[in-house]
Design a protein around this motif. Structure first.
Motif, PDB file in Angstrom:
ATOM      1  N   VAL A 160       7.535  12.551  -4.907  1.00 50.18           N
ATOM      2  CA  VAL A 160       6.178  13.102  -5.272  1.00 50.18           C
ATOM      3  C   VAL A 160       5.342  11.963  -5.664  1.00 50.18           C
ATOM      4  O   VAL A 160       5.925  11.305  -6.725  1.00 50.18           O
ATOM      5  CB  VAL A 160       6.711  14.119  -6.354  1.00 50.18           C
ATOM      6  N   TRP A 161       4.216  12.170  -5.305  1.00 48.50           N
ATOM      7  CA  TRP A 161       3.256  10.908  -5.601  1.00 48.50           C
ATOM      8  C   TRP A 161       2.065  11.394  -6.447  1.00 48.50           C
ATOM      9  O   TRP A 161       1.477  12.247  -5.912  1.00 48.50           O
ATOM     10  CB  TRP A 161       2.875  10.072  -4.350  1.00 48.50           C
ATOM     11  N   ARG A 162       1.398  10.397  -7.221  1.00 48.56           N
ATOM     12  CA  ARG A 162       0.311  10.583  -7.703  1.00 48.56           C
ATOM     13  C   ARG A 162      -0.985  10.859  -6.517  1.00 48.56           C
ATOM     14  O   ARG A 162      -1.884  11.912  -6.780  1.00 48.56           O
ATOM     15  CB  ARG A 162      -0.352   9.593  -8.586  1.00 48.56           C
ATOM     16  N   ASP A 163      -0.658  10.041  -5.475  1.00 47.66           N
ATOM     17  CA  ASP A 163      -1.832  10.079  -4.658  1.00 47.66           C
ATOM     18  C   ASP A 163      -1.344   9.636  -3.391  1.00 47.66           C
ATOM     19  O   ASP A 163      -0.210   8.727  -3.277  1.00 47.66           O
ATOM     20  CB  ASP A 163      -3.080   9.712  -4.872  1.00 47.66           C
ATOM     21  N   GLU A 164      -1.957   9.545  -2.287  1.00 49.17           N
ATOM     22  CA  GLU A 164      -1.557   8.982  -0.787  1.00 49.17           C
ATOM     23  C   GLU A 164      -1.519   7.600  -0.937  1.00 49.17           C
ATOM     24  O   GLU A 164      -0.735   6.909  -0.368  1.00 49.17           O
ATOM     25  CB  GLU A 164      -2.502   9.565   0.237  1.00 49.17           C
ATOM     26  N   ALA A 165      -2.573   6.877  -1.776  1.00 49.24           N
ATOM     27  CA  ALA A 165      -2.291   5.394  -1.890  1.00 49.24           C
ATOM     28  C   ALA A 165      -1.295   4.868  -2.370  1.00 49.24           C
ATOM     29  O   ALA A 165      -0.623   3.733  -2.000  1.00 49.24           O
ATOM     30  CB  ALA A 165      -3.767   4.919  -2.665  1.00 49.24           C
ATOM     31  N   ALA A 166      -0.691   5.654  -3.523  1.00 48.63           N
ATOM     32  CA  ALA A 166       0.479   5.209  -4.103  1.00 48.63           C
ATOM     33  C   ALA A 166       1.889   5.280  -3.229  1.00 48.63           C
ATOM     34  O   ALA A 166       2.498   4.659  -2.900  1.00 48.63           O
ATOM     35  CB  ALA A 166       0.916   6.253  -5.424  1.00 48.63           C
ATOM     36  N   LEU A 167       1.747   6.406  -2.139  1.00 47.41           N
ATOM     37  CA  LEU A 167       2.853   6.568  -1.118  1.00 47.41           C
ATOM     38  C   LEU A 167       2.643   5.370  -0.157  1.00 47.41           C
ATOM     39  O   LEU A 167       3.849   4.775   0.197  1.00 47.41           O
ATOM     40  CB  LEU A 167       2.686   7.860  -0.683  1.00 47.41           C
ATOM     41  N   LYS A 168       1.593   4.862   0.138  1.00 48.37           N
ATOM     42  CA  LYS A 168       1.236   4.007   1.215  1.00 48.37           C
ATOM     43  C   LYS A 168       1.827   2.709   0.423  1.00 48.37           C
ATOM     44  O   LYS A 168       2.347   1.837   1.366  1.00 48.37           O
ATOM     45  CB  LYS A 168      -0.107   4.010   1.572  1.00 48.37           C
ATOM     46  N   GLU A 169       1.285   2.380  -0.766  1.00 44.78           N
ATOM     47  CA  GLU A 169       1.827   0.952  -1.381  1.00 44.78           C
ATOM     48  C   GLU A 169       3.412   0.910  -1.457  1.00 44.78           C
ATOM     49  O   GLU A 169       3.914   0.083  -1.250  1.00 44.78           O
ATOM     50  CB  GLU A 169       1.269   1.046  -2.912  1.00 44.78           C
ATOM     51  N   PHE A 170       4.213   2.102  -1.676  1.00 48.30           N
ATOM     52  CA  PHE A 170       5.642   2.175  -1.567  1.00 48.30           C
ATOM     53  C   PHE A 170       5.985   1.786  -0.201  1.00 48.30           C
ATOM     54  O   PHE A 170       7.015   0.921   0.096  1.00 48.30           O
ATOM     55  CB  PHE A 170       6.205   3.265  -1.995  1.00 48.30           C
ATOM     56  N   VAL A 171       5.535   2.357   0.896  1.00 47.02           N
ATOM     57  CA  VAL A 171       5.982   2.293   2.309  1.00 47.02           C
ATOM     58  C   VAL A 171       5.862   0.561   2.616  1.00 47.02           C
ATOM     59  O   VAL A 171       6.583   0.518   3.401  1.00 47.02           O
ATOM     60  CB  VAL A 171       5.196   3.074   3.182  1.00 47.02           C
ATOM     61  N   GLY A 172       4.598   0.046   2.002  1.00 47.40           N
ATOM     62  CA  GLY A 172       4.566  -1.231   2.555  1.00 47.40           C
ATOM     63  C   GLY A 172       5.060  -2.208   1.545  1.00 47.40           C
ATOM     64  O   GLY A 172       4.907  -3.470   1.987  1.00 47.40           O
ATOM     65  N   ARG A 173       5.823  -1.913   0.599  1.00 41.08           N
ATOM     66  CA  ARG A 173       6.798  -2.547  -0.216  1.00 41.08           C
ATOM     67  C   ARG A 173       7.645  -3.524   0.518  1.00 41.08           C
ATOM     68  O   ARG A 173       8.375  -3.102   1.597  1.00 41.08           O
ATOM     69  CB  ARG A 173       7.562  -1.857  -1.355  1.00 41.08           C
TER      70      ARG A 173
END
Length: 154
Positions: free
Chosen positions: A86-99
Protein backbone atom coordinates in the motif's frame (compact mmCIF):
# COMPACT_ATOMS: atom_id res chain seq x y z
CA UNK A 1 -16.12 -58.26 -4.16
CA UNK A 2 -15.52 -55.03 -6.01
CA UNK A 3 -13.67 -52.18 -4.37
CA UNK A 4 -14.47 -48.62 -5.19
CA UNK A 5 -11.83 -45.95 -5.35
CA UNK A 6 -11.81 -43.56 -2.42
CA UNK A 7 -13.59 -40.30 -3.18
CA UNK A 8 -11.22 -37.52 -4.05
CA UNK A 9 -11.40 -34.15 -2.43
CA UNK A 10 -10.84 -31.02 -4.44
CA UNK A 11 -7.47 -29.46 -3.84
CA UNK A 12 -7.94 -26.01 -2.35
CA UNK A 13 -5.28 -23.37 -2.27
CA UNK A 14 -4.15 -22.05 1.07
CA UNK A 15 -2.63 -18.63 1.17
CA UNK A 16 -0.27 -17.95 4.04
CA UNK A 17 0.04 -14.29 4.94
CA UNK A 18 2.76 -12.57 6.93
CA UNK A 19 1.84 -9.91 9.45
CA UNK A 20 1.45 -6.34 8.28
CA UNK A 21 4.77 -4.54 7.97
CA UNK A 22 4.42 -0.77 8.36
CA UNK A 23 6.24 1.71 6.18
CA UNK A 24 7.26 5.24 7.13
CA UNK A 25 3.95 6.82 6.01
CA UNK A 26 1.47 6.90 8.88
CA UNK A 27 -1.81 5.08 8.45
CA UNK A 28 -4.69 7.47 7.94
CA UNK A 29 -7.93 7.64 6.05
CA UNK A 30 -6.61 8.93 2.75
CA UNK A 31 -6.46 7.83 -0.88
CA UNK A 32 -3.84 5.13 -1.49
CA UNK A 33 -2.49 2.95 -4.28
CA UNK A 34 -2.53 -0.80 -3.72
CA UNK A 35 -0.22 -3.16 -5.62
CA UNK A 36 -0.59 -6.95 -5.72
CA UNK A 37 2.13 -9.21 -7.12
CA UNK A 38 1.94 -12.95 -7.79
CA UNK A 39 5.10 -14.88 -8.75
CA UNK A 40 4.75 -18.53 -9.80
CA UNK A 41 8.10 -20.31 -9.80
CA UNK A 42 9.00 -23.14 -12.14
CA UNK A 43 10.27 -25.27 -9.22
CA UNK A 44 9.93 -25.51 -5.45
CA UNK A 45 13.59 -24.52 -4.82
CA UNK A 46 13.07 -21.45 -6.99
CA UNK A 47 9.86 -20.63 -5.08
CA UNK A 48 11.84 -20.69 -1.84
CA UNK A 49 14.53 -18.44 -3.29
CA UNK A 50 12.05 -15.79 -4.44
CA UNK A 51 10.21 -15.91 -1.10
CA UNK A 52 13.51 -15.32 0.72
CA UNK A 53 14.27 -12.40 -1.59
CA UNK A 54 10.88 -10.93 -0.68
CA UNK A 55 11.67 -11.27 3.02
CA UNK A 56 14.96 -9.44 2.50
CA UNK A 57 13.21 -6.57 0.71
CA UNK A 58 10.64 -6.49 3.53
CA UNK A 59 13.39 -5.63 6.03
CA UNK A 60 13.82 -2.23 4.39
CA UNK A 61 10.09 -1.47 4.46
CA UNK A 62 10.12 0.90 7.45
CA UNK A 63 12.51 3.11 5.45
CA UNK A 64 10.81 2.81 2.04
CA UNK A 65 9.64 6.27 0.93
CA UNK A 66 5.92 6.51 0.27
CA UNK A 67 5.06 3.08 1.71
CA UNK A 68 2.19 2.73 4.18
CA UNK A 69 2.90 -0.96 4.56
CA UNK A 70 2.67 -4.44 3.09
CA UNK A 71 1.85 -8.09 3.51
CA UNK A 72 3.88 -10.91 2.01
CA UNK A 73 1.92 -14.02 1.09
CA UNK A 74 2.72 -17.53 -0.16
CA UNK A 75 0.97 -20.62 -1.48
CA UNK A 76 3.61 -23.29 -0.97
CA UNK A 77 1.89 -26.12 -2.87
CA UNK A 78 1.45 -23.90 -5.92
CA UNK A 79 5.03 -22.52 -5.85
CA UNK A 80 3.53 -19.02 -5.60
CA UNK A 81 4.38 -15.99 -3.50
CA UNK A 82 4.11 -12.24 -3.66
CA UNK A 83 3.10 -9.10 -1.89
CA UNK A 84 0.22 -6.76 -1.28
CA UNK A 85 1.68 -3.31 -0.77
CA UNK A 86 0.00 0.00 0.00
CA UNK A 87 1.46 3.30 -1.19
CA UNK A 88 0.89 7.01 -0.72
CA UNK A 89 0.67 7.42 -4.50
CA UNK A 90 1.65 5.87 -7.82
CA UNK A 91 4.95 7.79 -7.91
CA UNK A 92 6.08 6.08 -4.67
CA UNK A 93 5.22 2.64 -6.11
CA UNK A 94 7.15 3.40 -9.30
CA UNK A 95 10.14 4.61 -7.27
CA UNK A 96 10.23 1.29 -5.39
CA UNK A 97 9.93 -0.76 -8.59
CA UNK A 98 12.95 1.11 -9.96
CA UNK A 99 15.07 0.72 -6.83
CA UNK A 100 18.38 -1.09 -7.45
CA UNK A 101 17.68 -3.83 -4.87
CA UNK A 102 14.25 -4.56 -6.38
CA UNK A 103 15.67 -4.61 -9.91
CA UNK A 104 18.38 -7.02 -8.73
CA UNK A 105 15.72 -9.44 -7.41
CA UNK A 106 13.77 -9.30 -10.67
CA UNK A 107 16.89 -9.92 -12.74
CA UNK A 108 18.08 -12.75 -10.49
CA UNK A 109 14.84 -14.67 -11.06
CA UNK A 110 14.27 -13.80 -14.70
CA UNK A 111 13.29 -16.85 -16.71
CA UNK A 112 12.48 -18.91 -13.59
CA UNK A 113 8.77 -18.32 -13.44
CA UNK A 114 5.96 -15.98 -14.33
CA UNK A 115 4.63 -12.94 -12.58
CA UNK A 116 1.45 -10.98 -12.69
CA UNK A 117 0.66 -7.72 -11.02
CA UNK A 118 -2.30 -5.43 -10.54
CA UNK A 119 -2.73 -2.04 -8.92
CA UNK A 120 -5.68 0.11 -8.00
CA UNK A 121 -6.53 3.28 -6.13
CA UNK A 122 -8.62 3.19 -2.97
CA UNK A 123 -10.28 6.26 -1.48
CA UNK A 124 -9.53 5.20 2.08
CA UNK A 125 -7.13 2.59 3.37
CA UNK A 126 -9.19 -0.07 5.09
CA UNK A 127 -6.87 -3.06 5.71
CA UNK A 128 -9.62 -5.69 5.70
CA UNK A 129 -11.14 -4.45 2.46
CA UNK A 130 -7.74 -4.20 0.75
CA UNK A 131 -6.74 -7.72 1.79
CA UNK A 132 -10.13 -9.14 0.75
CA UNK A 133 -9.84 -7.65 -2.73
CA UNK A 134 -6.25 -8.86 -3.08
CA UNK A 135 -7.16 -12.36 -1.84
CA UNK A 136 -9.97 -12.52 -4.42
CA UNK A 137 -7.39 -11.91 -7.15
CA UNK A 138 -4.91 -14.39 -5.69
CA UNK A 139 -7.46 -17.18 -5.28
CA UNK A 140 -9.07 -16.64 -8.67
CA UNK A 141 -12.41 -15.44 -7.30
CA UNK A 142 -11.89 -12.22 -9.26
CA UNK A 143 -10.11 -12.25 -12.63
CA UNK A 144 -6.82 -10.40 -12.97
CA UNK A 145 -7.06 -7.22 -15.02
CA UNK A 146 -3.78 -8.04 -16.81
CA UNK A 147 -2.19 -11.17 -18.18
CA UNK A 148 0.98 -12.89 -17.12
CA UNK A 149 4.24 -11.01 -17.33
CA UNK A 150 7.23 -13.17 -18.18
CA UNK A 151 10.19 -12.17 -16.05
CA UNK A 152 12.43 -12.04 -19.08
CA UNK A 153 10.20 -9.15 -20.25
CA UNK A 154 10.23 -7.32 -16.91
Amino acid sequence: MTTRPAPTRPVTSRLLRARWRSGPVSLALCPVVVSVTDFTATSHPQAGAIALAGLRLRRSWPRTPGALGMWLWAEVAGRRSGSVSVWRDEAALKEFVGRPDHIAVVRAHRGRGTMRAAAWEAEDFEPGAVWDRARDLLTGTTPWPQGLVRLEDA
